[in-house]
Design a protein around this motif. Structure first.
Motif, short mmCIF file in Angstrom:
data_model
loop_
_atom_site.label_atom_id
_atom_site.label_comp_id
_atom_site.label_asym_id
_atom_site.label_seq_id
_atom_site.Cartn_x
_atom_site.Cartn_y
_atom_site.Cartn_z
N ASP A 171 0.86 -1.44 -0.06
CA ASP A 171 0.00 0.01 -0.06
C ASP A 171 0.78 1.37 -0.05
OD1 ASP A 171 -1.44 2.20 0.57
OD2 ASP A 171 -2.52 1.33 2.26
N ARG A 172 0.81 1.96 -1.17
CA ARG A 172 1.71 3.31 -1.11
C ARG A 172 1.60 4.37 0.02
NH1 ARG A 172 -0.40 7.06 -4.88
NH2 ARG A 172 -2.51 6.37 -5.89
N HIS A 173 0.27 4.37 0.29
CA HIS A 173 0.02 5.23 1.38
C HIS A 173 0.55 5.02 2.87
CE1 HIS A 173 -2.12 7.62 -1.58
NE2 HIS A 173 -2.88 6.43 -1.90
N SER A 174 0.59 3.54 2.95
CA SER A 174 1.06 3.37 4.28
C SER A 174 2.69 3.42 4.60
CB SER A 174 0.62 1.55 4.49
OG SER A 174 1.41 1.18 5.49
N ILE A 175 2.79 3.56 6.14
CA ILE A 175 4.28 3.76 6.39
C ILE A 175 4.72 2.47 7.12
CG2 ILE A 175 4.16 6.14 6.65
CD1 ILE A 175 4.19 5.88 9.67
N GLU A 176 3.97 1.32 7.13
CA GLU A 176 4.02 -0.02 7.99
C GLU A 176 5.12 -0.67 6.87
OE1 GLU A 176 1.66 -3.47 9.74
OE2 GLU A 176 0.40 -2.13 8.62
N ASN A 177 6.15 -1.04 7.67
CA ASN A 177 7.31 -1.83 7.17
C ASN A 177 8.13 -1.19 6.22
OD1 ASN A 177 6.63 -4.02 9.00
ND2 ASN A 177 5.25 -4.84 7.48
N LYS A 178 7.86 0.21 5.92
CA LYS A 178 8.55 0.77 4.68
C LYS A 178 10.12 0.95 5.07
CE LYS A 178 5.20 0.76 2.00
NZ LYS A 178 4.07 2.16 1.58
N ALA A 179 10.29 1.22 6.34
CA ALA A 179 11.89 1.58 6.76
C ALA A 179 12.76 0.16 6.33
CB ALA A 179 11.98 1.78 8.08
N GLU A 180 11.92 -0.97 6.70
CA GLU A 180 12.58 -2.40 6.37
C GLU A 180 12.84 -2.46 4.99
OE1 GLU A 180 10.22 -1.86 8.61
OE2 GLU A 180 10.70 -2.78 10.27
N TRP A 181 11.66 -2.25 4.10
CA TRP A 181 11.90 -2.44 2.71
C TRP A 181 12.80 -1.35 2.11
CZ3 TRP A 181 9.30 -5.37 -0.92
CH2 TRP A 181 8.62 -6.35 -0.55
N VAL A 182 13.05 -0.21 2.49
CA VAL A 182 13.84 0.62 1.81
C VAL A 182 15.34 0.25 2.10
CG1 VAL A 182 14.92 2.89 2.14
CG2 VAL A 182 12.34 2.89 1.75
N LYS A 183 15.55 -0.31 3.45
CA LYS A 183 16.91 -0.96 3.65
C LYS A 183 17.34 -1.94 2.77
CE LYS A 183 20.05 -2.86 7.17
NZ LYS A 183 20.57 -4.01 6.37
N VAL A 184 16.52 -2.96 2.46
CA VAL A 184 16.79 -4.00 1.69
C VAL A 184 16.82 -3.61 0.10
CG1 VAL A 184 15.89 -6.14 0.66
CG2 VAL A 184 15.57 -5.72 3.07
N PHE A 185 16.12 -2.58 -0.17
CA PHE A 185 16.05 -2.19 -1.55
C PHE A 185 17.37 -1.54 -1.74
CE2 PHE A 185 12.58 -2.64 -4.80
CZ PHE A 185 11.81 -3.93 -3.99
N GLN A 186 17.82 -0.74 -0.69
CA GLN A 186 19.01 0.16 -0.99
C GLN A 186 20.34 -0.84 -0.84
OE1 GLN A 186 18.75 2.93 2.18
NE2 GLN A 186 17.78 4.44 1.05
N ASP A 187 20.35 -1.84 0.20
CA ASP A 187 21.40 -2.55 0.10
C ASP A 187 21.38 -3.50 -1.05
OD1 ASP A 187 21.73 -1.61 2.34
OD2 ASP A 187 21.18 -3.38 3.91
#
Lengths: 74, 608
Positions: free
Chosen positions: B475-491
């Protein structure tokens, strides 16, 4: 009811890319997909008025349904 | 280890040799690549950042003679791995003051590897314009006075004429010579290491071009295994809807409509997020009307590059990417696709980053509209949203630093600051944001704010899960778990950029596939977890560099407009980015303290 249906990328082949259809009340997204002979596997993203939707959502008069195959880039 | 013929080391995957060229003294040296360091930082972005940080430090002025420019390949560059033609340009950015690492495709990277080098380190500053000629072992610094001032196609044609047949050319255009902070390095005519002003650092060294021809090949640890892994990866790429169909058919431009239909297609300098005429500049329109053929990079099964008919110039050339169609199109309110083709071609010729160039013109349009830029400054070419003449003429003036173009060449942040309105620059850490409005894509906003090279979409492409549904729909409007996703994508992105592969493979491949490709090529023992940890190591190293360079964590933010002014109309009406809720969690997930500084324990764990 009247629903505007917009198709994108490969789904445009042999179909109108942007057209308003008169549908029976109670019609769902899946009915539009079937009516247009689009294979379910070819549908990756469904947007109803710009928000994520799925096949089961019931349509209402004035809705805009956008249907996309898998797309990506960046 | 047996020494290789250049005095480097024999290594699988790598050529084992660093080429060091000092333009002040004219000295050319070949040095052995440290195998353990290569393994730890993989190559490309990771290895070059480590080498750069150790040699130069973080406090150099980007245009100082002591700054260095690294041209670096990855262990998979020049191998049979799909898309294995990428290279990186690493230095300190004159635009952002952060580490700069700009990636490019085409054929130059693989050719450099064939010539026998993993890395070129360019030091010092030549007295007069020069170019570096590389033919396998033979490396020379040659006069380039006759090329100075020439555009990219003339420079490339000229150097191909005097060099070996099929030599590959990397060069700068007038924008890099004139130290534009948004100047790109261009190779193979139309492939760009575009972002962060790396072309200006090359220009500051009086280095016009590098020409390379190689006849060697990369030694593979396990040829049979690599063949199997490559076949498996190519099958995954072909079977995937995005890499097997969407990108090959329409190029990256296929995104125009889906991003617009979601109401996150920044329009008129991010004042709006829905462009009524988007279909006029879409991938579908480009393909149906103007596509001549595909324009693929080295060993690429995707072939997203475009070759198009540019009608106003009566010529054929490389076509625009999605980001470029947006920057000169919706962001400037222009729906004439041919005018965008021309602006894109001019960027390739003058050597400008298309995202920053288009977005800077968009910012100038808002400055003009709001009365900051006066009529007597625009020389009869009004900077009005929707003016197709403006995107062409101001790109030229920016490339040549003519008139007001001199200010535009500094990028949008400095331009807006000069007029006392820095808040009108849609940038992070002074680098222009790309083509997705983060007000209604929460994770992508976090990605923009924490990208180690400032405003950028390819440091952790959250559009993939938040809009495109890959590998799963969030869900693009949700902030749930987004920090974790961003980290994995950045790494994961840091890994791909270090391997020498194209980021687009990640629509179809995962961390395990990359580990298999790397292990078969180099004889390493990476697995899914350890390769992602290598990505974390690279990301954290870049963060340490930026902190030492004085890039305070308070700069992990977004333009005020995107945090405070809700999207006014369209499908995403009413949203703003909720960065303040996302950032603390992100720091925690990264193992950084609450101020955004990596903890001692974290650095130790990563071996930094």
């Amino acid at each position: 009811m009247m629903v505007r249906v917009k198709l994108f990328a490969t789904l445009r082949e042999g179909r109108d890319k942007d057209r308003v259809y008169e549908l029976m009340d109670g019609a769902r997204v899946i009915d539009v997909v079937n009516m247009l002979n689009i294979r379910l596997d070819d549908v990756k993203i469904l947007l109803l008025n710009g928000q994520d939707a799925d096949f089961d959502v019931q349509l209402k008069d004035g809705d805009v349904l956008s249907i996309f195959p898998p797309v990506g880039g960046g | 280890m047996e020494p290789n013929k250049k005095g480097g080391k024999f290594m699988f995957g790598y050529r084992g040799t660093i080429l060091r060229v000092n333009l002040t003294t004219g000295e050319i040296k070949k040095e052995a690549l440290d195998k353990e360091l290569a393994k730890k930082f993989i190559g490309g972005r990771g290895l070059a950042t480590k080498l750069y940080y150790d040699e130069v430090g973080a406090n150099i002025e980007p245009f100082d003679e002591k700054n260095k420019l690294f041209i670096v390949t990855g262990p998979l560059t020049g191998t049979p791995a799909p898309t294995g033609g990428r290279y990186m340009v690493v230095t300190k950015s004159p635009l952002t003051g952060t580490i700069a690492c700009s990636n490019s495709g085409g054929f130059f990277g693989a050719e450099l590897k064939s010539a026998g080098y993993d890395v070129i380190i360019i030091e010092g500053k030549a007295k007069n314009p020069v170019y570096i000629s590389i033919e396998d072992d033979k490396v020379e610094i040659k006069d380039a006075s006759h090329l100075w001032g020439k555009v990219v196609s003339e420079t490339t044609d000229e150097l191909k004429k005097v060099s070996k047949e099929k030599a590959r050319v990397l060069c700068i255009g007038p924008a890099g010579e004139k130290l534009s902070k948004i100047a790109a390095v261009i190779n193979d005519y139309d492939r760009a290491a575009g972002r962060s002003g790396v072309g200006a650092v090359m220009g500051s060294k009086n280095l016009k071009a590098i020409v390379v021809k190689g006849t060697g090949k990369v030694d593979i640890h396990d040829e049979d295994n690599l063949k199997r892994v490559v076949q498996d990866c190519i099958k995954k790429i072909r079977d995937n809807g995005v890499t097997g169909q969407g990108l090959p058919t329409y190029g990256t431009a296929v995104l125009v409509n889906i991003i617009n239909e979601n109401g996150v297609f920044p329009t008129n300098n991010f004042k709006e997020a829905y462009f009524e005429k988007a279909d006029n500049i879409s991938g579908e329109t480009m393909t149906d009307k103007y596509l001549i053929r595909k324009n693929p990079c080295y060993r690429c099964p995707i072939a997203c590059g475009r070759w198009v008919k540019i009608e106003p110039l009566n010529m054929e050339a490389g076509g625009p990417e999605y980001e470029t169609l947006w920057a000169f199109g919706a962001d400037c309110g222009v729906d004439d696709i041919q005018a965008i083709f021309v602006a894109n071609h001019l960027c390739n010729e003058y050597g400008l980053d298309t995202i920053s160039a288009g977005a800077t013109i968009a910012a100038a349009m808002e400055l003009y509209e709001k009365g900051f830029i006066k009529d007597d400054e625009v020389g009869g070419i009004p900077l009005k949203f929707g003016n197709k003449e403006a995107i062409i003429e101001w790109t030229k003036k920016m490339g040549l630093r003519e008139g007001l173009g001199d200010k535009l060449a500094e990028g949008s942040y400095r331009l807006c600051e000069m007029y006392g309105a820095p808040e009108l620059s849609m940038s992070v850490k002074k680098q222009e944001l790309p083509a997705y409005d983060p007000r209604a894509i929460q994770g992508h906003g976090l990605e923009y704010a924490t990208s180690n090279r400032g405003g950028c979409h390819v440091r952790g492409y959250m559009i993939s899960p938040e809009i495109l549904g890959l590998p799963e729909k969030l869900d693009r409007h949700s902030i749930e778990n987004k920090a974790e996703w961003v980290k994995v994508f950045q790494d994961l992105t840091a890994v791909i950029d270090s391997l020498g592969l194209c980021l687009f493979t990640s629509f179809a491949l995962g961390a395990e596939d990359y580990a298999k490709l790397l292990n078969a090529t180099c004889g390493f023992d990476y697995d899914k977890d350890s390769i992602l940890e290598a990505g974390d190591r690279i990301y954290t190293l870049e963060r340490m560099f930026n902190l030492e360079a004085g890039i305070d964590p308070s700069q992990d933010t977004l333009p005020k407009r995107l945090l405070e002014e809700p999207i006014p109309e369209g499908p995403s009406k009413g949203h703003v980015n909720r960065l303040s809720e996302l950032l603390p969690k992100y720091y925690e997930v990264r193992g950084w303290d609450e101020k955004g500084i990596p903890t001692k324990e974290k650095l130790q764990k990563l071996g930094l």
